[in-house]
Design an enzyme around this catalytic site. Sequence first.
Site, PDB file in Angstrom:
ATOM      1  N   GLU A 144      11.056   4.634  -9.761  1.00 46.23           N
ATOM      2  CA  GLU A 144      11.616   4.758  -8.505  1.00 46.23           C
ATOM      3  C   GLU A 144      12.852   4.079  -8.335  1.00 46.23           C
ATOM      4  O   GLU A 144      13.279   3.207  -7.688  1.00 46.23           O
ATOM      5  CB  GLU A 144      10.868   4.175  -7.504  1.00 46.23           C
ATOM      6  CG  GLU A 144       9.303   4.569  -7.222  1.00 46.23           C
ATOM      7  CD  GLU A 144       8.301   3.668  -6.407  1.00 46.23           C
ATOM      8  OE1 GLU A 144       8.793   2.638  -5.716  1.00 46.23           O
ATOM      9  OE2 GLU A 144       7.327   3.996  -6.196  1.00 46.23           O
ATOM     10  N   GLU A 250       1.107  10.994  -8.543  1.00 46.43           N
ATOM     11  CA  GLU A 250       0.532   9.986  -7.770  1.00 46.43           C
ATOM     12  C   GLU A 250       0.080  10.701  -6.237  1.00 46.43           C
ATOM     13  O   GLU A 250       0.086  10.124  -5.170  1.00 46.43           O
ATOM     14  CB  GLU A 250       1.130   8.943  -7.234  1.00 46.43           C
ATOM     15  CG  GLU A 250       1.787   8.006  -8.754  1.00 46.43           C
ATOM     16  CD  GLU A 250       2.572   6.902  -8.237  1.00 46.43           C
ATOM     17  OE1 GLU A 250       2.475   6.271  -7.077  1.00 46.43           O
ATOM     18  OE2 GLU A 250       3.376   6.513  -9.315  1.00 46.43           O
TER      19      GLU A 250
END
Length: 338
Positions: A144, A250
């Site tokens: 991220e 995810e």
Amino acid sequence: MGAALLSACGRGEAATGAIAPLKSHVPFPLGVCAMTAQMGDPQWAAMIATHFDRITPEWEMKMEYILQPDGSLRFDAPDRIVQQARNYGQSVLGHTLIWYAQDGDYFQKLKSQRQAFEAAYRAYIRDVMAHYIGYVDGWDVVNEPILDDGSDLRDCLWREVLGDDYIDIAYQAAHEADPACPLILNDYNLEYYPAKRKRFLALVEGMLKRGVPLQVLGTQTHIAADLPRGAIRETLRDLAATGLKIHLSELDISLKEAAKNALDFRNYRDAQRALYEEAAEAYAALPTAQQFGLTVWGLRDKDSWYNRKDKGLIADEPLLFDDAGQLKPVGQAFVKAL
């Protein structure tokens, strides 16, 4: 493959009873996240062993768990996950080495000492990877790194001390620790924000031009059921255009996020089903050589991170299996689309 889905039973939307292992429907690794707290649940353990061939530690391989204030490392919980995976003949995906949201007292104390900080940074990556050489089939090295608006890299301790080079340094250290291990760059909301996706791809392009060892791109795909159709397909297409392997890393699709936490989110079930179908179809359509794997972020609805905190009066239903361990209609649609 649809014929393998047998008769329904259940609660709420009709759920499916006896089914063929989900992993038997795909030629690529099908993964699920796991935590040690779930391992004592016999149903959970049996379902994980039956349906999936890759495990991603949801939290206990992150720095927040492993790194202690004195710089020592603890591996007890992630070792348990790895051992269970080995017992079931599953692979493990390392998640994650460097994340803007976690640093710890040990690194905070070193931030005024640039040279010592970088040495400790490299050592952490090296030592964690060395502990799991031969036991994992890939690592999320940096997680991220991009702001949602796509304007820049996120601010974090790593960037504060090491500058933008913190990313390259991490991949160089990881490759030195385990040259054979696929290294992944993982991010989220790439489906929602084209500007973020563009900045992510620009980062990737720059890394490759600089010779940074990067083999896999991860798109988390934590999404809500009101995501416009086509966004998942477009994202996977853009990432695949780099020529790197792709990990849909995810996956979950929230009903409550789409309904803005309204008590009645039945109107979003069809949209959720369509998005799961799109994710399955779009990933299955990638060139075989670029299919690193698809991972769902939880087994049953009650295992989802959406239902761990502040779930309110009614739980979310973002996953393929219901709380009783039955494959839901959305799960049936997902399997048929693979």
